[in-house]
Design an enzyme around this catalytic site. Structure first.
Site, short mmCIF file in Angstrom:
data_model
loop_
_atom_site.label_atom_id
_atom_site.label_comp_id
_atom_site.label_asym_id
_atom_site.label_seq_id
_atom_site.Cartn_x
_atom_site.Cartn_y
_atom_site.Cartn_z
N GLU A 1 -4.86 -21.86 -18.50
CA GLU A 1 -3.82 -21.71 -19.53
C GLU A 1 -4.38 -21.76 -20.95
OE1 GLU A 1 -0.11 -23.63 -19.01
OE2 GLU A 1 -0.14 -23.39 -16.85
N TYR B 1 0.98 -28.44 -23.67
CA TYR B 1 0.04 -28.80 -22.59
C TYR B 1 -1.28 -28.03 -22.74
CZ TYR B 1 -2.29 -28.29 -18.06
OH TYR B 1 -3.24 -28.23 -17.07
N LYS C 1 -5.13 -29.32 -23.57
CA LYS C 1 -6.28 -29.10 -22.68
C LYS C 1 -7.37 -28.34 -23.44
CE LYS C 1 -6.75 -29.93 -18.83
NZ LYS C 1 -7.27 -31.16 -18.13
N THR D 1 -8.06 -25.80 -17.28
CA THR D 1 -7.07 -24.83 -16.78
C THR D 1 -7.27 -23.44 -17.38
OG1 THR D 1 -4.72 -24.33 -16.88
CG2 THR D 1 -5.54 -25.74 -18.61
#
Ligand code: NAD
Ligand code: DAU
Length: 358
Positions: free
Chosen positions: A136, A160, A164, A134
């Site tokens: 993010e 989260y 990741k 991602t």
């Protein structure tokens, strides 16, 4: 025909990827999915009876099972979609995120390494481990900052994104240390058919059509980059086929929008489709609610690497993609009903503090 082990293929992006790969019968797919609340076999119902598709329920953290599948099906690649993927749930309870995204990815990766090391030379050089990640992981941008590039330092802000980021680092290390032919993709916000309605776009479509409040966090001016899911899947196929082992590829739609713009667009389209609805104008359902803790302000992706090196470009514009998405949710009430279970209602009540929102 090639065989791929896909993990998390019953979720939103994974199922769109599996359906795409099977629609042109490009590869045999073995789908390993734990079927958490986010995994749904209805997503793949159209593959019933397809001999080129095998579903196995289980976890990427179950090494014995992963080893058995690798030995039995001898895939030439693994595409790892399996993850806990929702930022708000990671704030509510981070542990599952560490277990699946970090520990689970580690087990999958380590089994992949043992399998890959024992392959004959030709198959060894063709094998790929594609880890789907991602944007993010790069953290949050200020309004005038340039978009994320592949060399932007990691600065994850939520449990989260931190989980990741940790998994990305493990994948990178397995290439650097053991030579495993890995690929990492870092993509922006996806939208499209089959997305679980805890995420912004499906939640807003379903709430608006049933006249429920449209909860916008904070001032609604947080910015995300949006990409239609099929464009993401096409990029993944290309990276798998032509990407250079050890490399990362950013994937995005060059489509930055505030959350408020997204929700207003959905409302305008629903006003057009249902002019006689008692909820017109749907915008009147917008409700500003408490902000997400640590809410990243802006994401933006510089995807010139994948464009220049692999020749990828998104096909769908936001204007066309969002209409297709809304239509899909309107056309699939059984799917919607199947995911709005007791667990879903409990989550909505925990997150938004009442039964009325979702
Ligand atoms: P999703 O939550 O819809 O699906 C995740 C799938 O993984 C589900 O089918 C679930 O059952 C399965 N799963 C969970 N834990 C598992 C485990 N231990 N073993 C096997 N399967 C397990 O997620 P998504 O939105 O489709 O995202 C897929 C991947 O893409 C994730 O890795 C996510 O981080 C990444 N990603 C998502 C987006 C997005 O906008 N949705 C954007 C960029 C990257
Ligand atoms: O950027 C890629 C990421 O996009 C993926 O890695 C994640 O798996 C995926 O869930 C998504 O994360 P976001 O947090 O950006 O998605 P979400 O749909 O939860 O929220 C999008 C924006 O909308 C975010 O700024 C929070 C806001 N929001 C969300 C919900 C659910 C609201 O304002 N109200 C809501 O009710």
């Amino acid at each position: 025909m090639k065989t791929y082990l896909v993990t998390g293929g019953a979720g939103f992006i994974g199922s769109n990827f599996v359906l795409r790969e099977r629609s042109n019968a490009k590869a045999r797919i073995i789908n390993l999915d734990l079927l958490t609340y986010a995994g749904n076999l209805m997503n793949l119902q159209s593959l019933d009876g397809d001999k080129g598709y095998v579903f196995v329920r289980g976890s990427i953290g179950d090494r014995k099972l992963v080893r058995k599948l690798l030995d039995e099906y001898r895939p030439c690649g693994i595409i790892n979609f399996a993850a806990e993927s929702h930022v708000d749930r990671s704030i509510d309870g981070p542990e599952d995120f560490i277990q699946t995204n970090v520990v689970g990815t580690f087990h999958l990766l380590d089994e992949a390494r043992h399998y890959w090391e024992a392959l004959p030379e030709r198959e060894k050089s063709q094998f790929r481990f594609l880890h789907v990640s991602t944007d993010e992981v790069y953290g949050s941008l200020e309004p005038d900052d340039p978009p994320f590039r592949e060399d932007t330092p990691y600065a994850p802000n939520s449990p989260y994104s931190a989980s990741k980021a940790a998994s990305d680092h493990l994948v990178r290390a397995y290439h650097h240390t053991y030579g495993l032919p890995t690929l990492i993709t870092n993509c922006s916000n996806n939208y499209g058919p089959r997305q679980f309605p805890e995420k912004l776009i499906p939640l807003m479509i379903l709430n608006a059509t049933s006249g429920k409040p449209l909860p916008i966090y904070g001032d609604g001016l947080n910015i995300r980059d949006w990409l239609y899911v099929e464009d993401h899947c096409e990029a993944l196929s290309l990276v798998l086929e032509k990407g250079k082992p050890g490399e990362m590829y950013n994937i995005g739609g060059r489509c930055e929008k505030t959350n408020l713009e997204i929700v207003k667009t959905i409302c305008t389209i629903l006003d057009e489709i249902f002019p006689d609805s008692p909820h017109v104008p749907h915008e009147s359902l917008i409700t500003f609610v408490k902000d997400r803790p640590g809410h990243d302000r802006r994401y933006a992706i510089d995807c010139s690497k994948i464009e220049n090196e692999l020749g990828w470009k998104p096909k769908e514009s936001f204007e066309t993609g969002i209409r297709k998405t809304i239509q899909w949710y309107l056309d699939n009430p059984e799917w919607v009903e199947s995911v709005q279970t007791g667990e879903y209602r409990e989550w909505i009540s925990r997150q938004y503090g009442g039964e009325s929102i979702g």
